[in-house]
Design an enzyme around this catalytic site. Structure first.
Site, mmCIF file in Angstrom:
data_model
loop_
_atom_site.group_PDB
_atom_site.id
_atom_site.type_symbol
_atom_site.label_atom_id
_atom_site.label_comp_id
_atom_site.label_asym_id
_atom_site.label_seq_id
_atom_site.Cartn_x
_atom_site.Cartn_y
_atom_site.Cartn_z
ATOM 1 N N GLU A 1 38.811 8.129 52.742
ATOM 2 C CA GLU A 1 39.231 8.064 51.019
ATOM 3 C C GLU A 1 40.228 8.360 50.739
ATOM 4 O O GLU A 1 40.221 7.241 50.126
ATOM 5 C CB GLU A 1 38.120 9.841 50.268
ATOM 6 C CG GLU A 1 38.790 9.720 48.505
ATOM 7 C CD GLU A 1 37.818 8.269 48.214
ATOM 8 O OE1 GLU A 1 37.285 7.713 48.600
ATOM 9 O OE2 GLU A 1 38.426 8.414 46.490
ATOM 10 N N ASN B 1 25.289 -9.552 31.243
ATOM 11 C CA ASN B 1 26.614 -8.851 33.073
ATOM 12 C C ASN B 1 24.893 -8.581 33.395
ATOM 13 O O ASN B 1 23.777 -8.199 33.373
ATOM 14 C CB ASN B 1 26.757 -7.051 31.720
ATOM 15 C CG ASN B 1 26.837 -6.513 33.065
ATOM 16 O OD1 ASN B 1 27.098 -6.941 34.247
ATOM 17 N ND2 ASN B 1 26.319 -4.901 33.028
ATOM 18 N N GLY B 2 25.098 -9.148 35.129
ATOM 19 C CA GLY B 2 24.193 -9.039 35.736
ATOM 20 C C GLY B 2 23.869 -10.262 36.566
ATOM 21 O O GLY B 2 24.372 -10.854 36.410
ATOM 22 N N LYS C 1 34.518 -2.013 38.385
ATOM 23 C CA LYS C 1 34.432 -0.264 37.833
ATOM 24 C C LYS C 1 32.756 0.166 38.527
ATOM 25 O O LYS C 1 32.375 0.653 39.142
ATOM 26 C CB LYS C 1 34.763 0.687 36.830
ATOM 27 C CG LYS C 1 34.341 2.283 36.919
ATOM 28 C CD LYS C 1 35.611 2.743 37.001
ATOM 29 C CE LYS C 1 35.330 3.421 37.816
ATOM 30 N NZ LYS C 1 36.264 4.415 38.569
ATOM 31 N N ARG D 1 35.003 -3.332 34.125
ATOM 32 C CA ARG D 1 33.868 -3.845 34.056
ATOM 33 C C ARG D 1 33.914 -5.187 34.981
ATOM 34 O O ARG D 1 32.995 -6.079 35.830
ATOM 35 C CB ARG D 1 33.358 -4.332 32.800
ATOM 36 C CG ARG D 1 32.914 -2.422 33.194
ATOM 37 C CD ARG D 1 31.608 -2.620 31.483
ATOM 38 N NE ARG D 1 30.526 -3.298 32.446
ATOM 39 C CZ ARG D 1 29.335 -2.090 32.717
ATOM 40 N NH1 ARG D 1 29.804 -1.308 32.842
ATOM 41 N NH2 ARG D 1 28.474 -2.364 32.864
ATOM 42 N N HIS E 1 40.380 6.557 71.301
ATOM 43 C CA HIS E 1 38.671 5.257 71.607
ATOM 44 C C HIS E 1 38.880 4.192 71.423
ATOM 45 O O HIS E 1 38.391 3.507 71.343
ATOM 46 C CB HIS E 1 37.607 6.425 71.492
ATOM 47 C CG HIS E 1 37.278 7.422 71.728
ATOM 48 N ND1 HIS E 1 36.900 7.701 73.317
ATOM 49 C CD2 HIS E 1 37.185 8.716 71.267
ATOM 50 C CE1 HIS E 1 36.922 8.772 73.489
ATOM 51 N NE2 HIS E 1 37.124 9.609 72.371
ATOM 52 N N TRP F 1 33.045 -10.439 35.557
ATOM 53 C CA TRP F 1 33.152 -10.268 36.902
ATOM 54 C C TRP F 1 32.539 -11.542 37.820
ATOM 55 O O TRP F 1 31.203 -10.943 38.181
ATOM 56 C CB TRP F 1 33.130 -9.140 37.500
ATOM 57 C CG TRP F 1 33.044 -8.492 39.156
ATOM 58 C CD1 TRP F 1 34.899 -8.215 38.987
ATOM 59 C CD2 TRP F 1 32.285 -8.560 39.803
ATOM 60 N NE1 TRP F 1 35.216 -7.663 40.710
ATOM 61 C CE2 TRP F 1 33.451 -7.933 41.063
ATOM 62 C CE3 TRP F 1 31.202 -9.184 40.553
ATOM 63 C CZ2 TRP F 1 33.007 -8.009 42.300
ATOM 64 C CZ3 TRP F 1 30.764 -9.358 41.320
ATOM 65 C CH2 TRP F 1 31.438 -9.023 42.529
ATOM 66 N N CYS G 1 31.285 -6.897 34.702
ATOM 67 C CA CYS G 1 30.914 -7.762 33.218
ATOM 68 C C CYS G 1 30.556 -7.007 31.883
ATOM 69 O O CYS G 1 30.325 -5.837 32.438
ATOM 70 C CB CYS G 1 29.970 -9.150 33.196
ATOM 71 S SG CYS G 1 29.906 -10.102 34.517
ATOM 72 N N LYS H 1 41.548 4.616 49.157
ATOM 73 C CA LYS H 1 42.221 4.284 47.876
ATOM 74 C C LYS H 1 43.245 3.315 47.981
ATOM 75 O O LYS H 1 43.896 2.625 47.556
ATOM 76 C CB LYS H 1 42.849 5.533 47.436
ATOM 77 C CG LYS H 1 42.442 5.887 45.974
ATOM 78 C CD LYS H 1 41.178 6.284 45.585
ATOM 79 C CE LYS H 1 39.942 5.397 45.606
ATOM 80 N NZ LYS H 1 38.487 5.833 45.144
ATOM 81 N N GLU I 1 42.762 -0.513 48.410
ATOM 82 C CA GLU I 1 42.056 -1.034 46.897
ATOM 83 C C GLU I 1 43.323 -1.302 45.794
ATOM 84 O O GLU I 1 43.371 -2.424 45.729
ATOM 85 C CB GLU I 1 41.029 -0.132 46.337
ATOM 86 C CG GLU I 1 39.716 0.643 46.611
ATOM 87 C CD GLU I 1 39.463 0.962 45.912
ATOM 88 O OE1 GLU I 1 38.047 0.910 44.930
ATOM 89 O OE2 GLU I 1 39.410 2.816 45.688
#
Ligand code: F6R
Length: 613
Positions: A486, A100-101, A608, A27, A509, A74, A2, A490, A493
């Protein structure tokens, strides 16, 4: 998660708030809303991106509003919908809030308020908070600032809020605990942002609120800063921001992510600047003054999430190799709930781009009970994690706007290498020759990164070829294993293709069962280390009909013969290679996602900075 924006001052506020929300869209982007005040409060909301909200703001009167608060969401409590969008107003219609929170005890507060006759029109914790403030204001017959102070003392959770009262339309009150909040100050104009990017065009004078602080931004009395727990007035530490607006704009690139990928040669120079001296010595003053903490360390514990966790894993390998200190990496979200064993000779290294990740912050708070030395590695200057740690370094990657982290990973990895080399040398674990050799390579790193980026056309062709694959496997060994993780993160996402990163030798395995002609396997197979073992792994994949995209060292002939597609990187020192090998994987993910027409800078369901659990 947010973004909040606000303004009170002498100028029209609508455009500033809408532009500011666009800058904070990274955000969250499930819905957006704005409250603008002129003769009365105008509340507008829309599901989805900011442009949907913008389309609802044509009314002329709104252009005159000199006060406003806005929000890009968000979703946490309640689905993305019109009614759950912020700003929320209180039952009387007097108070407006953006938040926000998360308010953790909102359900018990809501029950009490319902008994008192309050009605709720959304599923959000925020609507509960604004009605709690209203109730406190009514019962205690106090103004908004006082009511906010009392109310905040009874909520549990995290918040950055901006609140407006139409009965006193000369001020906005803001407060913070856990979530970030910045105030831009320019004469009688006050700008509010979850970060300073919304107001960089207007002022560089910025006050970052600390936890438990609230500020009354008053047209009549100026800015009053208080601690809402102790109720004491606080001296304001206004900073002059150093970054420029260009740093948070796209600069001609199609996406922030692409800009940030291509920016890396410059970011590398910024991360190194002032830290490698002319006589080929590394100098981190925070290491110089705390070298004993590392010398006497039982072990190093990296705590982080996501991409920062991958950089931490590379850090573990570097620190063990160069500084010969036992090191381990922890997911902050696991560590914080696991009753971990920590002692005061441990060095805890939180790693975070944003410096605001809730799980990492909570892990720091937990660790603090055992009094270890806390050494942070952050990008955002002045962020909560940088303030919660005893010492640390900034990676100097500059603002990272694309939700998928790219340049921050590169700079985090580089800083890990430099720190471990510095400490290893100071502790006598690295000899002069090795020290100079690695420093020489680090000094060339920016040029190497540039060279790799020149490969973009080849990578684009490979991306086109594999864009319809449903699954990908990424394999690497040693220093390249974190790069496999990584690379896979990427891709999933931003392109929504399922991808898994694996240590190459672990393939047999289990994951080898997945391999067939439809399964592209990205193998990071740079020279040295376990190169010959990786060649065998590539053979195993080919023998099962798998398609191999290999990242190899320039001049490689062996893997070239067997892989389906090749991406070459310069022949660099083994410890430097993973940092360079990661860059083409960023481009591969980017181009695949672009071919698939995905929302690259704002992938679905992501934000983010993850300021909630
Ligand atoms: C991935 C990504 C996330 C973050 C993670 C931690 O591209 O950006 O996985 O790395 O949310 O964030 P920070 O580093 O801000 O603590």
């Amino acid at each position: 998660m947010c973004g909040i924006v606000g303004y009170i001052g002498e100028n029209p506020s609508k455009e500033f708030i809408i532009d500011g929300l666009k800058k904070l869209e990274y955000r969250g982007y499930d819905s957006a809303g704005i409250m603008l005040y002129t003769d009365k409060a105008y509340l507008k909301k829309a599901k989805g991106k900011i442009y949907n909200l913008e389309n609802k703001l044509s009314e002329k009167k709104l252009n005159n509003a000199k006060i406003g608060i806005g929000h890009t969401r968000w979703a946490t409590h309640g689905i993305p919908s019109f009614s759950n969008s912020h700003p929320h107003k209180s039952n009387s219609g007097d108070l407006y809030i953006v938040h926000n929170g998360i308010i953790e005890n909102y359900e018990s507060i809501k029950e009490i308020l319902i008994k008192k006759g309050y009605k709720f029109y959304s599923d959000t914790d925020t609507e509960v908070l604004i009605n709690l403030i209203e109730e406190v204001k009514k019962v205690n017959k106090v103004k908004l600032g006082k009511a906010l102070k009392i109310a905040l003392n009874s909520v549990i959770g995290a918040f950055a809020i901006a609140v407006f009262d139409i009965k006193n339309p000369h001020e906005i009150v803001v407060a913070k605990l856990g979530s970030p909040l910045a105030i831009g100050i320019e004469n009688k104009n006050f700008y509010i942002g979850s970060d300073p990017s919304p107001f960089l065009n207007f002022t560089k004078r910025c006050l970052y609120l600390n936890d438990n602080e609230m500020a009354i931004l008053s047209m009549k009395k100026g800015l009053i800063l208080r601690n809402f727990i102790t109720d004491s007035v606080i001296n304001q530490k206004v900073e002059n921001l150093k970054f420029e607006i260009e740093q948070v704009e796209k600069g001609g690139y199609k996406h922030f992510m692409l800009k940030e990928i291509f920016e890396q040669p410059k970011n590398i120079i910024d991360a190194i600047r002032g830290r490698i001296l002319d006589d080929y010595k590394i100098k981190f003053s925070s290491i110089e003054s705390h070298i004993d903490k590392f010398k006497n360390a039982n072990r190093l514990i990296f705590i982080s999430c996501g991409t920062s966790w991958h950089a931490s894993l590379l850090g573990e390998y570097y620190f063990e190799e160069l500084a010969r200190i036992p090191a381990g990496v922890e997911y902050a979200s696991e560590f914080r709930y696991r009753n971990p064993i920590i002692n005061e000779n441990d060095v805890i290294i939180p790693v975070s781009q944003s410096g605001e990740t809730a799980d990492t912050l909570a892990a720091i708070k937990l660790a603090k009970q055992f009094n270890p030395f806390l050494f942070g590695i952050c990008n955002v200057v002045g962020s909560s994690i940088s303030r919660e740690t005893d010492s640390g370094v900034y990676i100097h990657a500059g603002p990272e706007i694309g939700v998928a982290s790219t340049k921050a990973f590169t700079c985090q990895s580089l800083i890990m290498l430099m720190l471990s080399l510095d400490i290893g040398y100071r502790l006598g674990k690295v000899n002069d020759e090795k020290y100079k050799q690695i420093i020489t390579e680090i000094k060339k790193l920016s040029r190497y990164a540039k060279k790799v980026l020149e490969e973009f056309d080849n990578i684009k062709k490979i991306a086109k070829k594999y864009k319809n694959a449903k699954n990908f496997l990424y394999l690497g060994r040693g220093y390249n294993f974190p790069i496999a993780l990584e690379g896979a993160l990427k891709l999933k996402e931003i392109s929504y293709i399922h991808a898994e990163g694996y240590p190459a030798a672990e393939m047999k395995h289990g994951p080898i069962a997945l391999i067939d002609k439809n399964m592209p396997v990205v193998v990071i197979a740079t020279k040295k280390g376990s190169y010959h073992k990786i060649v065998s792994n590539v053979m195993e994949i080919k023998a099962r009909g798998g398609k191999v995209i290999a990242v190899v060292t320039k001049g490689d002939t062996e893997i070239k013969k067997i892989a389906d597609d090749i991406i070459e990187i310069p022949d660099v020192e083994e410890l430097v290679a993973p940092i360079i090998a990661n860059i083409p994987l960023q481009l591969l993910s980017y181009y695949i996602a672009d071919f698939k027409k995905c929302e690259i800078d704002q992938p679905r369901n992501l934000a983010k900075s993850v300021t909630v659990e």
